[in-house]
Scaffold this active site. Structure first.
Site, PDB file in Angstrom:
ATOM      1  N   LEU A 188       0.703  -1.283  -0.073  1.00 24.99           N
ATOM      2  CA  LEU A 188       0.081   0.127   0.168  1.00 24.99           C
ATOM      3  C   LEU A 188       0.951   1.218  -0.021  1.00 24.99           C
ATOM      4  O   LEU A 188       1.995   1.148   0.532  1.00 24.99           O
ATOM      5  CB  LEU A 188      -0.884   0.195   1.099  1.00 24.99           C
ATOM      6  CG  LEU A 188      -1.849  -1.169   1.360  1.00 24.99           C
ATOM      7  CD1 LEU A 188      -2.793  -1.075   2.882  1.00 24.99           C
ATOM      8  CD2 LEU A 188      -3.002  -1.159   0.151  1.00 24.99           C
ATOM      9  N   ASP A 189       0.344   2.393  -0.725  1.00 21.76           N
ATOM     10  CA  ASP A 189       0.959   3.733  -0.534  1.00 21.76           C
ATOM     11  C   ASP A 189       1.233   3.981   0.846  1.00 21.76           C
ATOM     12  O   ASP A 189       0.435   3.837   1.926  1.00 21.76           O
ATOM     13  CB  ASP A 189       0.304   4.674  -1.149  1.00 21.76           C
ATOM     14  CG  ASP A 189       0.068   4.466  -2.865  1.00 21.76           C
ATOM     15  OD1 ASP A 189       0.912   3.588  -3.021  1.00 21.76           O
ATOM     16  OD2 ASP A 189      -0.678   4.734  -3.403  1.00 21.76           O
ATOM     17  N   VAL A 190       2.288   5.132   1.097  1.00 21.27           N
ATOM     18  CA  VAL A 190       2.625   5.453   2.407  1.00 21.27           C
ATOM     19  C   VAL A 190       1.296   6.233   3.080  1.00 21.27           C
ATOM     20  O   VAL A 190       1.405   5.830   4.292  1.00 21.27           O
ATOM     21  CB  VAL A 190       3.696   6.273   2.472  1.00 21.27           C
ATOM     22  CG1 VAL A 190       3.747   7.807   1.782  1.00 21.27           C
ATOM     23  CG2 VAL A 190       4.316   6.649   3.875  1.00 21.27           C
TER      24      VAL A 190
ATOM     25  N   LYS B 125      -5.855   5.496  -7.282  1.00 21.99           N
ATOM     26  CA  LYS B 125      -5.619   6.990  -7.358  1.00 21.99           C
ATOM     27  C   LYS B 125      -5.681   7.184  -8.944  1.00 21.99           C
ATOM     28  O   LYS B 125      -6.217   8.250  -9.370  1.00 21.99           O
ATOM     29  CB  LYS B 125      -4.312   7.356  -6.626  1.00 21.99           C
ATOM     30  CG  LYS B 125      -4.282   7.539  -5.087  1.00 21.99           C
ATOM     31  CD  LYS B 125      -2.884   7.439  -4.642  1.00 21.99           C
ATOM     32  CE  LYS B 125      -3.090   7.464  -2.998  1.00 21.99           C
ATOM     33  NZ  LYS B 125      -1.671   7.406  -2.514  1.00 21.99           N
TER      34      LYS B 125
END
Ligand code: URA
Length: 233
Positions: A102-104, A188
């Site tokens: 997952l993204d930060v 996104k």
């Protein structure tokens, strides 16, 4: 399965390969009570390996779920952010890998394991393991977006359309999106492709594995047998 003696020592103790070799060279390692100095010696499952006369054991295969908080990186090492492995207060967390990053700034369900085949089944596009995300949007969701996502959208820099995805509208700016692939920043980029912007992203489920509501951000637990088996091999 056989495993090289130096690797066995590293996996059981966390020593680096060169420190394991030094321990072997110094004569600190025995296999079934016999001194062995060869790093390439093949250890069989029934053999007992000792270091300084203390028996070594390999950690068994582990499967974990973690509730990833914001600001934590899904990687093994980084200079700017703490990484998910630092949240695991267990021995040899360093040999676990992340089955789908997952993204930060994304929160939610992260699966970790040392079973490479299992994690491949979670992440491989060929296995179509669904991932469900709860998404907060900057702009109200358009009426036609569910249909666009069902048909596939063109992401910037990709040749093929996204695979059919299911959009469930919860309110004007909150939706659930279920996708079966995991391209870089996929969610996104999908909303960017339809002129919107993701301002909050949380993964709720991977395949049949739902993020345990009892887990606060930063907490983890072992997966149940049923959860492990739910990933199709
Ligand atoms: N899609 C994204 O854009 N980010 C994530 O962290 C996961 C899916």
């Amino acid at each position: 399965m056989q495993v090289r003696l130096d690797k066995f020592i590293c996996d059981a103790t966390g020593l680096t390969r060169s420190l394991a070799k030094k321990a072997l060279h110094r004569g600190e390692v025995k296999v079934d009570n016999c001194l062995v100095k060869d790093p390439g010696f093949k250890v069989e499952p029934q053999m007992t390996v000792t270091l300084d006369d203390a028996a070594l054991t390999l950690p068994g295969t582990r499967y974990l779920m973690l509730h990833k908080p914001q600001g934590i990186l899904c990687s093994t090492q980084d200079e700017d952010y703490p990484c998910v492995l630092s949240l695991l207060d267990i021995p040899r967390a360093d040999i676990l890998h992340i089955a789908g990053r997952l993204d930060v700034d994304t929160t939610g369900l992260v699966l970790l394991t040392d079973d490479g085949q299992w994690s491949h089944c979670v992440t491989s596009p060929k296995k179509t393991c669904h991932k469900r995300y709860r998404v907060q949007l900057a702009e109200p969701i358009g009426d036609d977006v569910a249909l666009q996502f069902a048909n596939g959208v063109q992401l910037h820099g990709e040749r093929e359309l996204t695979r059919p995805a299911v959009l469930q509208v919860l309110s004007a700016t909150e939706v659930l999106l279920t996708i079966s692939e995991g391209k870089y920043h996929q969610v996104k980029r999908m909303f960017a492709a339809v002129g919107n912007k993701v301002i909050g992203l949380h993964r709720e489920a991977v395949g049949e594995i739902e993020l345990d509501a009892q887990l606060a951000p930063g907490d983890w637990r072992h997966l149940t047998e049923a959860e492990i088996a739910s990933v199709r091999r």
